[in-house]
Design a protein around this motif. Structure first.
Motif, mmCIF file in Angstrom:
data_model
loop_
_atom_site.group_PDB
_atom_site.id
_atom_site.type_symbol
_atom_site.label_atom_id
_atom_site.label_comp_id
_atom_site.label_asym_id
_atom_site.label_seq_id
_atom_site.Cartn_x
_atom_site.Cartn_y
_atom_site.Cartn_z
ATOM 1 N N ASP A 1 0.878 -1.077 0.062
ATOM 2 C CA ASP A 1 0.136 -0.091 -0.105
ATOM 3 C C ASP A 1 0.767 1.302 0.045
ATOM 4 O O ASP A 1 0.462 2.214 -0.601
ATOM 5 C CB ASP A 1 -1.041 -0.196 1.145
ATOM 6 C CG ASP A 1 -1.874 1.330 1.234
ATOM 7 O OD1 ASP A 1 -2.601 1.366 0.291
ATOM 8 O OD2 ASP A 1 -1.569 2.025 2.306
ATOM 9 N N TYR A 2 2.031 1.328 0.916
ATOM 10 C CA TYR A 2 2.772 2.526 0.973
ATOM 11 C C TYR A 2 3.372 2.683 -0.417
ATOM 12 O O TYR A 2 3.513 3.913 -0.786
ATOM 13 C CB TYR A 2 4.188 2.077 1.862
ATOM 14 C CG TYR A 2 5.060 3.097 2.256
ATOM 15 C CD1 TYR A 2 4.605 4.552 2.723
ATOM 16 C CD2 TYR A 2 6.387 2.893 2.030
ATOM 17 C CE1 TYR A 2 5.532 5.217 2.892
ATOM 18 C CE2 TYR A 2 7.162 3.861 2.159
ATOM 19 C CZ TYR A 2 6.978 5.041 2.677
ATOM 20 O OH TYR A 2 7.985 6.089 3.030
ATOM 21 N N THR A 3 4.094 1.735 -1.140
ATOM 22 C CA THR A 3 4.552 1.921 -2.441
ATOM 23 C C THR A 3 3.533 2.630 -3.611
ATOM 24 O O THR A 3 3.721 3.392 -4.336
ATOM 25 C CB THR A 3 5.260 0.716 -2.845
ATOM 26 O OG1 THR A 3 4.417 -0.440 -3.170
ATOM 27 C CG2 THR A 3 6.634 0.439 -2.052
ATOM 28 N N LYS A 4 2.474 2.052 -3.159
ATOM 29 C CA LYS A 4 1.387 2.176 -4.347
ATOM 30 C C LYS A 4 0.829 3.673 -4.207
ATOM 31 O O LYS A 4 0.617 4.595 -4.924
ATOM 32 C CB LYS A 4 -0.145 1.415 -3.918
ATOM 33 C CG LYS A 4 -1.126 1.667 -5.012
ATOM 34 C CD LYS A 4 -2.279 0.460 -4.744
ATOM 35 C CE LYS A 4 -3.586 0.888 -5.967
ATOM 36 N NZ LYS A 4 -4.605 0.085 -5.674
ATOM 37 N N ARG A 5 0.699 4.179 -2.847
ATOM 38 C CA ARG A 5 0.195 5.605 -2.566
ATOM 39 C C ARG A 5 1.169 6.641 -2.981
ATOM 40 O O ARG A 5 1.076 7.453 -3.374
ATOM 41 C CB ARG A 5 0.265 5.517 -0.999
ATOM 42 C CG ARG A 5 -1.270 5.045 -0.485
ATOM 43 C CD ARG A 5 -1.361 5.634 1.203
ATOM 44 N NE ARG A 5 -0.475 4.585 2.005
ATOM 45 C CZ ARG A 5 0.479 4.827 2.689
ATOM 46 N NH1 ARG A 5 0.453 6.081 2.574
ATOM 47 N NH2 ARG A 5 0.813 3.936 3.482
ATOM 48 N N ASN A 6 2.506 5.971 -3.027
ATOM 49 C CA ASN A 6 3.702 6.938 -3.408
ATOM 50 C C ASN A 6 4.186 6.858 -4.814
ATOM 51 O O ASN A 6 5.090 7.182 -5.362
ATOM 52 C CB ASN A 6 5.001 6.466 -2.853
ATOM 53 C CG ASN A 6 4.696 7.521 -1.325
ATOM 54 O OD1 ASN A 6 4.837 8.675 -1.204
ATOM 55 N ND2 ASN A 6 4.166 6.515 -0.235
ATOM 56 N N ARG A 7 3.148 6.064 -5.747
ATOM 57 C CA ARG A 7 3.130 5.806 -7.081
ATOM 58 C C ARG A 7 4.590 5.073 -7.674
ATOM 59 O O ARG A 7 5.116 5.483 -8.559
ATOM 60 C CB ARG A 7 3.021 7.148 -7.893
ATOM 61 C CG ARG A 7 1.845 7.667 -7.825
ATOM 62 C CD ARG A 7 1.807 9.203 -8.358
ATOM 63 N NE ARG A 7 0.467 9.686 -8.219
ATOM 64 C CZ ARG A 7 -0.047 10.824 -8.738
ATOM 65 N NH1 ARG A 7 0.868 11.655 -9.674
ATOM 66 N NH2 ARG A 7 -1.029 11.536 -8.398
ATOM 67 N N ALA A 8 4.856 4.358 -6.622
ATOM 68 C CA ALA A 8 6.090 3.310 -6.861
ATOM 69 C C ALA A 8 5.766 1.851 -7.020
ATOM 70 O O ALA A 8 4.474 1.521 -6.923
ATOM 71 C CB ALA A 8 7.366 3.401 -5.677
ATOM 72 N N GLU A 9 6.599 0.967 -6.887
ATOM 73 C CA GLU A 9 6.137 -0.373 -6.963
ATOM 74 C C GLU A 9 7.422 -1.148 -6.304
ATOM 75 O O GLU A 9 8.632 -0.764 -6.289
ATOM 76 C CB GLU A 9 5.906 -0.834 -8.440
ATOM 77 C CG GLU A 9 7.115 -1.003 -9.284
ATOM 78 C CD GLU A 9 6.947 -1.554 -10.743
ATOM 79 O OE1 GLU A 9 7.538 -2.557 -10.987
ATOM 80 O OE2 GLU A 9 6.181 -0.856 -11.503
ATOM 81 N N MET A 10 7.009 -2.395 -5.588
ATOM 82 C CA MET A 10 8.175 -3.151 -4.993
ATOM 83 C C MET A 10 9.324 -3.229 -5.838
ATOM 84 O O MET A 10 10.374 -3.606 -5.385
ATOM 85 C CB MET A 10 7.500 -4.230 -4.417
ATOM 86 C CG MET A 10 6.196 -3.972 -3.272
ATOM 87 S SD MET A 10 6.889 -3.047 -1.830
ATOM 88 C CE MET A 10 7.912 -4.310 -0.942
ATOM 89 N N ASN A 11 8.878 -3.443 -6.999
ATOM 90 C CA ASN A 11 10.085 -4.104 -8.039
ATOM 91 C C ASN A 11 10.941 -3.030 -8.448
ATOM 92 O O ASN A 11 11.774 -3.156 -9.407
ATOM 93 C CB ASN A 11 9.501 -4.716 -9.448
ATOM 94 C CG ASN A 11 10.417 -5.791 -10.173
ATOM 95 O OD1 ASN A 11 11.379 -6.351 -9.256
ATOM 96 N ND2 ASN A 11 10.591 -5.390 -11.473
ATOM 97 N N ASN A 12 10.964 -1.684 -8.004
ATOM 98 C CA ASN A 12 11.578 -0.609 -8.003
ATOM 99 C C ASN A 12 12.991 -1.191 -7.302
ATOM 100 O O ASN A 12 14.028 -0.317 -7.912
ATOM 101 C CB ASN A 12 11.188 0.716 -7.634
ATOM 102 C CG ASN A 12 10.113 1.278 -8.442
ATOM 103 O OD1 ASN A 12 10.028 0.894 -9.621
ATOM 104 N ND2 ASN A 12 9.494 2.362 -7.923
ATOM 105 N N ASN A 13 13.044 -2.079 -6.502
ATOM 106 C CA ASN A 13 14.221 -2.661 -6.091
ATOM 107 C C ASN A 13 14.381 -3.783 -6.646
ATOM 108 O O ASN A 13 13.329 -4.446 -6.599
ATOM 109 C CB ASN A 13 13.860 -2.644 -4.534
ATOM 110 C CG ASN A 13 15.107 -3.156 -3.614
ATOM 111 O OD1 ASN A 13 16.124 -3.517 -4.246
ATOM 112 N ND2 ASN A 13 15.050 -2.920 -2.551
#
Length: 512
Positions: A344-356
């Motif tokens: 949820d945190y990454t989604k809210r910040n327009r990121a994704e877990m696979n950015n790492n």
């Protein structure tokens, strides 16, 4: 995860599990090289993956016996498998809770290892003996640094041989934040965790005076009383920069006298709280240094000690392996809730877990966060997961535990040290430059090439595992290094002077 018996061929490569459809190139493979029964269709960089059979589009890519991604196109046998032909799909994790939990077989106290540590008045044990200058807000950071510089320039530290030094632990927050929000609570826990870490003998807290993070309410929250080991002051109350520096220097001089009284004594290894970290990971991390550190963590747990695995985004996709080892269903569910928070945190910040993974991780052979996580989780060894903690919470449960932190190394390690870690092991494949005052950081190299290139920064070479060294013996070597460093032996990062700039509390929420 621990690899099975490694299957190798004349062109050096590793197949880590029966059923895997990729192998890892130990050395760079030339086009045409025969590996794992297939011919390489192109050059495969060292640490990267080669398909050992056809992987059809949308089919899972398997390494460590686990899904690390899905083919974005047909990948023929012998082809290079990397981000150009692999993507991350949503897939259901097989969550089972506490099924593999088992009682820990602790060694009898008479057989446990010991080290030379500093026993504190509250019973905790330090591996170092620092005097720290904490800051409530970034506005007092420069004054804190000036106080430490004045002490160092004076030369009086030479009169206090039992003191490891003065650390100005400054940060970039403390104001313009919601005093009822999660970011404020995290900073509050982090500051208290450092003030009470057993590697710190005495603390001076310096504030500006008008900041959101007020010192007196913080003291009240933790029942902190001022005395010879703990003092506070604010620039506004003292009367400006120069007067605060002068007052701070006098306080530190008094604290040096107190801190210098500490003496090392023989204590059991059960007093060690080991932070497990990795940074600058590569394709070898999950094969050499991480599983070897996992063995060392298992050994420490058998001796009654504690090991803290962290970096929640870097167990993403491997958390189902940890939930099976949870001591209770509740512990396992708490870990899954953290994963859901991060999604949820990454989604809210327009990121994704696979950015790492990072660009450097990818250059080193890691393709997806799932692959990185499976290797990173190996640092946690094989013992039962006893507890799950929020960032910077005080770790009170012995054994193997997990703490929620970001993957960014300084932020993650700051949370672990705030939780009470008095020793740290840091695996790296690309060559991370990192140190961690007040907690010494032992650097473990995943490959010999990097170890030799950065010999002044690395403490232990785990790259020889690729040449046949035993993972179990390497784990024992790491455990012995932990005991030596805990007893006062200096790490490479300490010799270089790292650690003053690596205090980075996790900043969550809006900056107002």
């Amino acid at each position: 995860m621990q690899p099975d018996t490694l299957k190798t061929s004349s062109a050096r490569s590793l197949c880590l599990r029966d059923g895997d459809n990729v192998a890892v190139a130990i050395d760079a493979l030339a086009a045409g090289a025969l590996v794992q029964g297939v011919s390489a269709l192109c050059r495969i960089p060292r640490g990267h993956k080669i398909a050992t059979r056809l992987i059809a589009r949308n089919q899972p890519v398997l390494k460590f016996g686990q899904v690390i991604g899905h083919a974005s196109t047909d990948i023929p046998a012998g082809d290079w498998v990397h981000e150009h032909n692999v993507e991350v799909h949503s897939f259901a994790r097989d969550y089972h809770f506490a099924e593999d939990a088992r009682p820990e077989h602790l060694l009898p106290e008479t057989e446990r290892a010991t080290f030379q540590g500093f026993r504190r008045a509250n019973g905790s044990v330090g591996t170092r003996n620092y005097v720290a200058i904490l800051t409530s807000v970034n506005c007092s950071a420069t004054v804190a640094r000036f106080i430490a510089q004045e002490i160092e320039k004076s030369g009086i530290l030479a009169d206090y041989p039992n003191v490891d030094g003065i650390i100005p632990l400054v940060h970039g927050t403390g104001c313009a934040l919601d005093t009822k929000g999660e970011g404020y609570k995290i900073l509050k826990r982090t500051q208290w965790g450092y003030a009470s870490n057993p590697n710190i003998a005495a603390v001076l807290m310096v504030g500006l005076g008008c900041e959101a993070f007020q010192i007196n309410p913080w003291k009240d929250a933790y029942g902190i009383n001022e005395g010879e080991n703990f003092r506070t002051m604010t620039i506004q109350d003292i009367g400006g920069t120069r007067k605060t520096i002068a007052a701070g220097v006098e306080v530190i001089k008094d604290m040096l006298t107190v801190a210098n009284k500490a003496r090392r004594e023989t204590v059991p290894a059960s007093e060690l709280v080991l932070a497990l970290q990795c940074g600058g990971s590569d394709g070898y991390s999950g094969i050499t240094a991480n599983p070897a550190l996992g063995i060392a963590a298992d050994i420490l747990v058998r001796h009654g000690g504690t090991a803290i695995l962290s970096e929640t985004p870097e167990i993403y996709g491997a958390e189902h392996l940890l939930t099976r080892r949870a001591a209770t269903v509740e512990v396992g569910q708490k870990l899954v809730q953290l994963i859901e928070w991060w999604e949820d945190y990454t989604k809210r910040n327009r990121a994704e877990m696979n950015n790492n993974p990072s660009p450097g991780n990818k250059a080193g052979g890691l393709t997806t966060i799932l692959e990185k996580s499976l290797g990173a989780a190996a640092k946690g060894g094989s013992t039962t997961l006893q507890a799950v903690y929020r960032y910077a919470e005080k770790v009170t449960q012995r054994g193997f535990v997990f703490m929620d932190t970001p993957g960014f190394d300084p932020v993650a390690a700051t949370g672990q040290v705030a939780g009470g870690a008095n020793i740290l092991c840091f695996t790296t494949g690309r060559g991370s430059a990192y140190g961690c005052k007040p907690t010494p950081s032992i650097k473990l190299a995943t490959n010999t090439t990097m170890f030799e290139k950065m010999i002044e920064d690395m403490d232990v070479n785990c790259g020889d595992i690729l040449d046949g060294a035993s993972i179990e013996e390497k784990g024992q070597q790491i455990f012995e290094a932990i005991l030596a460093v805990a007893s006062g032996e200096r790490t490479k990062s300490e010799t270089l002077g790292y650690g003053d700039a690596e205090f980075v509390p996790w900043q969550v929420g809006a900056v107002m």
